[in-house]
Design an enzyme around this catalytic site. Sequence first.
Site, mmCIF file in Angstrom:
data_model
loop_
_atom_site.group_PDB
_atom_site.id
_atom_site.type_symbol
_atom_site.label_atom_id
_atom_site.label_comp_id
_atom_site.label_asym_id
_atom_site.label_seq_id
_atom_site.Cartn_x
_atom_site.Cartn_y
_atom_site.Cartn_z
ATOM 1 N N LYS A 159 -30.374 17.563 14.505
ATOM 2 C CA LYS A 159 -30.825 18.307 13.284
ATOM 3 C C LYS A 159 -30.086 17.680 12.211
ATOM 4 O O LYS A 159 -28.936 17.299 12.000
ATOM 5 C CB LYS A 159 -30.414 19.887 13.296
ATOM 6 C CG LYS A 159 -30.786 20.605 14.452
ATOM 7 C CD LYS A 159 -30.282 21.914 14.886
ATOM 8 C CE LYS A 159 -29.034 21.893 15.465
ATOM 9 N NZ LYS A 159 -28.397 23.474 15.834
ATOM 10 N N THR A 192 -29.549 29.879 4.886
ATOM 11 C CA THR A 192 -29.567 29.026 5.966
ATOM 12 C C THR A 192 -28.850 29.487 7.202
ATOM 13 O O THR A 192 -28.664 28.975 8.130
ATOM 14 C CB THR A 192 -28.951 27.671 5.486
ATOM 15 O OG1 THR A 192 -27.657 27.794 4.965
ATOM 16 C CG2 THR A 192 -29.776 27.073 4.413
ATOM 17 N N GLY A 194 -28.210 30.679 10.463
ATOM 18 C CA GLY A 194 -29.312 31.046 11.589
ATOM 19 C C GLY A 194 -30.296 29.825 11.620
ATOM 20 O O GLY A 194 -30.987 29.943 12.671
ATOM 21 N N THR A 195 -30.152 28.680 11.209
ATOM 22 C CA THR A 195 -31.367 27.813 11.279
ATOM 23 C C THR A 195 -31.044 27.042 12.590
ATOM 24 O O THR A 195 -32.275 26.619 13.342
ATOM 25 C CB THR A 195 -30.981 26.639 10.208
ATOM 26 O OG1 THR A 195 -29.464 26.272 9.916
ATOM 27 C CG2 THR A 195 -31.473 27.210 8.746
ATOM 28 N N GLY A 196 -29.904 26.658 13.066
ATOM 29 C CA GLY A 196 -29.864 26.171 14.318
ATOM 30 C C GLY A 196 -30.183 27.139 15.545
ATOM 31 O O GLY A 196 -30.957 26.408 16.465
ATOM 32 N N CYS A 197 -29.943 28.194 15.477
ATOM 33 C CA CYS A 197 -30.329 29.035 16.505
ATOM 34 C C CYS A 197 -32.043 29.330 16.561
ATOM 35 O O CYS A 197 -32.604 29.182 17.584
ATOM 36 C CB CYS A 197 -29.875 30.462 16.260
ATOM 37 S SG CYS A 197 -28.008 30.420 16.289
#
Length: 252
Positions: A159, A192, A194-197
């Site tokens: 990411k 931003t 929680g973007t990875g989840c």
Amino acid sequence: MTPRVLIIAGSDSGGGAGIQADIKTVTMLGGHAMTAVTAVTAQNTVGLQAVHAIPTAMVIAQIQSCLGDIGADVVKIGMIGSAATAHAVTDLLAGIDLPIVFDPVMVATSGSTLADPDTIAAFARLMAVASVVTPNLPELAALGGKDNVLSYGCHLLVKGGHGEGAMVVDRLWSPNGLVRELSARRIDTTSTHGTGCTLASALATGLGEGMELYEAFGRAVFFVRIALLEAPGFGKGHGPMGQQGVREFWDE
């Protein structure tokens, strides 16, 4: 087909990340979300106030309960809670033939630590059973870099949100080389959390539907960008995304 997505992750009381983000994402993409909660956090947009790890036996019981009745088409792993839980989950999943998306959560968007050194060391076993690992750039460095992650035989989705510059570049690698690269202009927002989840859960839902990995990757990135644009602007810090506002889906 409604993909059955088993989420193994921590709870975020503020609803921005963790299983709350996962459930919203899976639901918006037409999947059925099931959860094995690894930790309960007191968390909001400005930080992490408290963490309570769920006992390993209870985490395993949740997984077995879901698999023994409803079943699953894909597994998504986020915050794992403890080294003991990481090892136990690996032992259980090693004998199951399902796609596994592992998001190696170490630090929350607010900067709070979500994994101790022993837990991070146990990530090696999870990477060995994962189909794809989805670190951000700092997490990738902590895991020993691209070549080290790929040495476990998994795919790697790097990411690019933590990179520099006006463009965000997300890359999908196989052990044999670059599969797909997506580049888009950075969205100027503080929402931003929680973007990875969200990205990992969107990817998992696509795999659960039977999508090819490169296709699921493209839709997941698209979903994240729309959710960023639809963020409601809650909180004083890094606010939650707007998964609930997404009304457009990937159309090749």
